[in-house]
Design a protein around this motif. Structure first.
Motif, PDB file in Angstrom:
ATOM      1  N   LYS A 132       0.838  -1.216   0.000  1.00  0.00           N
ATOM      2  CA  LYS A 132       0.000   0.000   0.000  1.00  0.00           C
ATOM      3  C   LYS A 132       0.863   1.253   0.000  1.00  0.00           C
ATOM      4  O   LYS A 132       1.672   1.443   0.897  1.00  0.00           O
ATOM      5  N   LYS A 176      -7.619   4.835  -4.571  1.00  0.00           N
ATOM      6  CA  LYS A 176      -8.726   4.545  -3.634  1.00  0.00           C
ATOM      7  C   LYS A 176      -9.089   5.809  -2.854  1.00  0.00           C
ATOM      8  O   LYS A 176     -10.254   6.152  -2.694  1.00  0.00           O
ATOM      9  N   VAL A 219      -9.387   1.086  10.430  1.00  0.00           N
ATOM     10  CA  VAL A 219      -9.386  -0.332  10.823  1.00  0.00           C
ATOM     11  C   VAL A 219      -8.871  -1.160   9.641  1.00  0.00           C
ATOM     12  O   VAL A 219      -9.467  -1.164   8.571  1.00  0.00           O
ATOM     13  N   GLY A 220      -7.737  -1.839   9.848  1.00  0.00           N
ATOM     14  CA  GLY A 220      -7.102  -2.573   8.745  1.00  0.00           C
ATOM     15  C   GLY A 220      -6.301  -1.601   7.897  1.00  0.00           C
ATOM     16  O   GLY A 220      -6.472  -1.519   6.686  1.00  0.00           O
ATOM     17  N   CYS A 221      -5.398  -0.858   8.552  1.00  0.00           N
ATOM     18  CA  CYS A 221      -4.753   0.296   7.905  1.00  0.00           C
ATOM     19  C   CYS A 221      -3.570  -0.083   7.020  1.00  0.00           C
ATOM     20  O   CYS A 221      -2.971   0.796   6.393  1.00  0.00           O
ATOM     21  N   GLY A 222      -3.218  -1.369   6.944  1.00  0.00           N
ATOM     22  CA  GLY A 222      -2.084  -1.769   6.101  1.00  0.00           C
ATOM     23  C   GLY A 222      -0.814  -1.020   6.509  1.00  0.00           C
ATOM     24  O   GLY A 222      -0.533  -0.855   7.701  1.00  0.00           O
ATOM     25  N   HIS A 240      -3.022   5.459   4.148  1.00  0.00           N
ATOM     26  CA  HIS A 240      -4.182   6.357   4.225  1.00  0.00           C
ATOM     27  C   HIS A 240      -4.184   7.185   5.521  1.00  0.00           C
ATOM     28  O   HIS A 240      -4.808   8.236   5.565  1.00  0.00           O
ATOM     29  N   ILE A 270      -5.297   0.456  13.224  1.00  0.00           N
ATOM     30  CA  ILE A 270      -5.103  -0.882  13.799  1.00  0.00           C
ATOM     31  C   ILE A 270      -5.015  -1.875  12.652  1.00  0.00           C
ATOM     32  O   ILE A 270      -5.704  -1.751  11.636  1.00  0.00           O
ATOM     33  N   PRO A 311      -3.540  -6.246  12.371  1.00  0.00           N
ATOM     34  CA  PRO A 311      -2.740  -7.302  13.007  1.00  0.00           C
ATOM     35  C   PRO A 311      -1.476  -7.661  12.215  1.00  0.00           C
ATOM     36  O   PRO A 311      -0.666  -8.451  12.691  1.00  0.00           O
ATOM     37  N   VAL A 351      -3.329  -4.695  16.491  1.00  0.00           N
ATOM     38  CA  VAL A 351      -4.456  -5.476  17.047  1.00  0.00           C
ATOM     39  C   VAL A 351      -5.567  -5.577  15.996  1.00  0.00           C
ATOM     40  O   VAL A 351      -5.716  -4.693  15.153  1.00  0.00           O
ATOM     41  N   GLY A 352      -6.319  -6.642  16.077  1.00  0.00           N
ATOM     42  CA  GLY A 352      -7.474  -6.814  15.188  1.00  0.00           C
ATOM     43  C   GLY A 352      -8.689  -6.151  15.800  1.00  0.00           C
ATOM     44  O   GLY A 352      -8.751  -5.923  17.015  1.00  0.00           O
ATOM     45  N   MET A 359     -11.370  -0.127   5.070  1.00  0.00           N
ATOM     46  CA  MET A 359     -11.277  -0.310   3.627  1.00  0.00           C
ATOM     47  C   MET A 359     -10.561  -1.629   3.352  1.00  0.00           C
ATOM     48  O   MET A 359      -9.440  -1.868   3.821  1.00  0.00           O
ATOM     49  N   GLY A 360     -11.253  -2.508   2.627  1.00  0.00           N
ATOM     50  CA  GLY A 360     -10.635  -3.776   2.235  1.00  0.00           C
ATOM     51  C   GLY A 360     -10.582  -4.812   3.343  1.00  0.00           C
ATOM     52  O   GLY A 360      -9.738  -5.709   3.315  1.00  0.00           O
ATOM     53  N   TYR A 369     -14.578  -8.305   3.712  1.00  0.00           N
ATOM     54  CA  TYR A 369     -14.623  -9.644   3.099  1.00  0.00           C
ATOM     55  C   TYR A 369     -13.634 -10.613   3.743  1.00  0.00           C
ATOM     56  O   TYR A 369     -13.683 -11.806   3.478  1.00  0.00           O
ATOM     57  N   HIS A 370     -12.737 -10.082   4.583  1.00  0.00           N
ATOM     58  CA  HIS A 370     -11.825 -10.970   5.317  1.00  0.00           C
ATOM     59  C   HIS A 370     -12.431 -11.449   6.631  1.00  0.00           C
ATOM     60  O   HIS A 370     -11.836 -12.274   7.318  1.00  0.00           O
ATOM     61  N   ARG A 371     -13.583 -10.893   6.987  1.00  0.00           N
ATOM     62  CA  ARG A 371     -14.175 -11.242   8.273  1.00  0.00           C
ATOM     63  C   ARG A 371     -15.241 -12.316   8.074  1.00  0.00           C
ATOM     64  O   ARG A 371     -16.153 -12.175   7.261  1.00  0.00           O
TER      65      ARG A 371
HETATM   66  C1  LIG Z   1      -6.828  -5.578   1.650  1.00  0.00           C
HETATM   67  S1  LIG Z   1      -5.937  -4.903   2.972  1.00  0.00           S
HETATM   68  C2  LIG Z   1      -6.552  -3.247   2.973  1.00  0.00           C
HETATM   69  C3  LIG Z   1      -5.550  -2.234   3.473  1.00  0.00           C
HETATM   70  C4  LIG Z   1      -6.015  -0.772   3.398  1.00  0.00           C
HETATM   71  N1  LIG Z   1      -7.098  -0.521   4.335  1.00  0.00           N
HETATM   72  C5  LIG Z   1      -6.446  -0.410   2.014  1.00  0.00           C
HETATM   73  O1  LIG Z   1      -7.652  -0.276   1.790  1.00  0.00           O
HETATM   74  O2  LIG Z   1      -5.595  -0.262   1.152  1.00  0.00           O
HETATM   75  C6  LIG Z   1      -6.765  -5.629   4.366  1.00  0.00           C
HETATM   76  C7  LIG Z   1      -6.092  -5.306   5.683  1.00  0.00           C
HETATM   77  O3  LIG Z   1      -6.929  -5.749   6.733  1.00  0.00           O
HETATM   78  C8  LIG Z   1      -6.103  -6.237   7.756  1.00  0.00           C
HETATM   79  N2  LIG Z   1      -6.899  -7.093   8.643  1.00  0.00           N
HETATM   80  C9  LIG Z   1      -7.174  -8.425   8.511  1.00  0.00           C
HETATM   81  N3  LIG Z   1      -7.881  -8.860   9.557  1.00  0.00           N
HETATM   82  C10 LIG Z   1      -8.102  -7.795  10.360  1.00  0.00           C
HETATM   83  C11 LIG Z   1      -8.765  -7.615  11.617  1.00  0.00           C
HETATM   84  N4  LIG Z   1      -9.335  -8.628  12.242  1.00  0.00           N
HETATM   85  N5  LIG Z   1      -8.779  -6.378  12.169  1.00  0.00           N
HETATM   86  C12 LIG Z   1      -8.190  -5.339  11.548  1.00  0.00           C
HETATM   87  N6  LIG Z   1      -7.523  -5.456  10.368  1.00  0.00           N
HETATM   88  C13 LIG Z   1      -7.487  -6.666   9.780  1.00  0.00           C
HETATM   89  C14 LIG Z   1      -5.007  -6.965   6.987  1.00  0.00           C
HETATM   90  O4  LIG Z   1      -3.864  -7.204   7.790  1.00  0.00           O
HETATM   91  C15 LIG Z   1      -4.752  -6.005   5.848  1.00  0.00           C
HETATM   92  O5  LIG Z   1      -3.771  -5.052   6.138  1.00  0.00           O
END
Ligand SMILES: C[S@@+](CC[C@H](N)C(=O)[O-])C[C@H]1O[C@@H](n2cnc3c(N)ncnc32)[C@H](O)[C@@H]1O
Length: 323
Positions: free
Chosen positions: A90, A109, A128-131, A135, A150, A152, A180-181, A197-198, A201-203
């Motif tokens: 990113k 994005k 949340v999920g800031c890579g 951003h 945040i 993980p 942390v998640g 963002m992004g 779908y991982h949850r």
């Molecule tokens: C596809 S990347 C998106 C990164 C950034 N937000 C973007 O849009 O470019 C997904 C991110 O979500 C994070 N992630 C995965 N599980 C998570 C959780 N339980 N809590 C917070 N972040 C999480 C991953 O480590 C990854 O950095």
């Protein structure tokens, strides 16, 4: 061991003080169980040249320093060291003339999201999920008082720290990243704007995830949600098989309209679908800083409208909502 003491001190004087109760022990656990590469990554960061600069630009390319402020040998050192923190997903970043051409044009994005967000001036913002934190810097550019990320992902934390260490001091103290998640967050109800963002779908449980996001936002605050969606109406949701675009950890892919219904059912207000966009091969691609497989390898070579598994290629939507 990673020293989070300044980040924790910043929490004491913030509206999120209550977060300390759970976060402090979580960070102790993190430090007591370090990722196998953490020490190596830390040594990489420690060896980066310490060039003081007042030059920065938090624009499409997040830029620290200017080429004139560093020597060719500094640049060679920065390149060699930061290449050891691959894959860089990113960005992009420019550090004293070293351009980190990341897998994603994360600036694209941001351009899609930015016109639809509340004015961030003076705001407390959570990503949340800031890579890598790309951003977070753009949120500061947009006027945020303090930004909190945040994620993980340990490598993302190290990439963030590498960039932050190079920033002018006043910016170092405005951006924080905790490994942390979201599932480990208390119900703070204290952020003006929460971005995610992004991640949806991982949850595995997307509704629980949306509820967790809601519990972090203060009354009247805004949620900015970006995720992969499918075409369809209010009732359309796809659960792909073991892999989607080669990713193993993809769960529910709702249509943007179905996602709006989910948000409504959870009590969000002012829900709007503000963007719908097919990810292009120019936005996500292999570079010198991410040499592994990228989107082109995840799509059907004969028909790029499909993933290699035969699903429709990724479409992404941005939704905003209020608490
Ligand atoms: C596809 S990347 C998106 C990164 C950034 N937000 C973007 O849009 O470019 C997904 C991110 O979500 C994070 N992630 C995965 N599980 C998570 C959780 N339980 N809590 C917070 N972040 C999480 C991953 O480590 C990854 O950095």
């Amino acid at each position: 061991m990673i020293d989070f003491s300044n980040d924790l001190k910043a929490l004491i004087d913030s509206p999120h003080k209550q977060w300390l109760d759970t976060l402090a022990p979580q960070l102790t656990t993190f430090n007591n169980n370090p990722h196998g590469n953490l020490k190596r990554w830390q040594r990489v960061i420690e060896q980066l040249p310490n060039i003081q600069t007042e030059n920065y630009q938090l624009g499409d390319t997040v830029t620290v320093g200017s080429p004139e402020e560093a020597s060719d040998s500094d640049r060679a050192r920065i390149t060699g060291l930061l290449q050891q923190l691959q894959p860089w997903r990113k960005g992009p970043f420019d550090l004293f003339g070293v351009f980190i051409d990341t897998e994603w044009r994360s600036d694209w994005k941001w351009q899609r999201v930015k016109p639809h967000i509340d004015d961030l001036t003076g705001k407390q913002v959570l990503d949340v999920g800031c890579g890598s934190g790309y951003h977070l810097w753009r949120m500061l550019e947009a006027g945020a008082k303090r930004v909190w990320g945040i994620d993980p992902g340990e490598l993302f934390l190290m990439q963030f720290q590498a960039i932050r260490n190079m920033m002018p001091a006043r910016y170092q103290s405005k951006a924080h990243f905790f490994p942390v998640g979201i599932e480990h967050m208390p119900e703070l109800k204290s952020f003006d704007t929460v971005f995610s963002m992004g991640v949806l779908y991982h949850r595995r449980s997307p509704l629980a995830f949306l509820q967790e996001l809601k519990s972090l936002i203060k009354p009247g605050g805004q949620l900015v949600l970006e995720t992969i969606v499918v075409e369809g109406d209010e009732t359309t949701v796809m659960l792909p098989g073991e892999r989607y675009a080669q990713m193993r950890n993809v769960w529910f892919l709702p249509s943007a309209k179905a996602l709006s219904v989910w948000l409504e059912r959870l009590g969000f207000k002012d829900i709007a679908i503000v963007d719908h966009n097919t990810t292009s091969l120019e936005e996500q691609r292999r570079t010198d800083w991410m040499t592994g497989e990228s989107l082109a390898d995840f799509l059907d070579a004969k028909n790029p409208d499909l993933t290699v598994e035969g699903y429709k290629a990724p479409i992404r939507a941005v939704l905003t909502a209020r608490v």
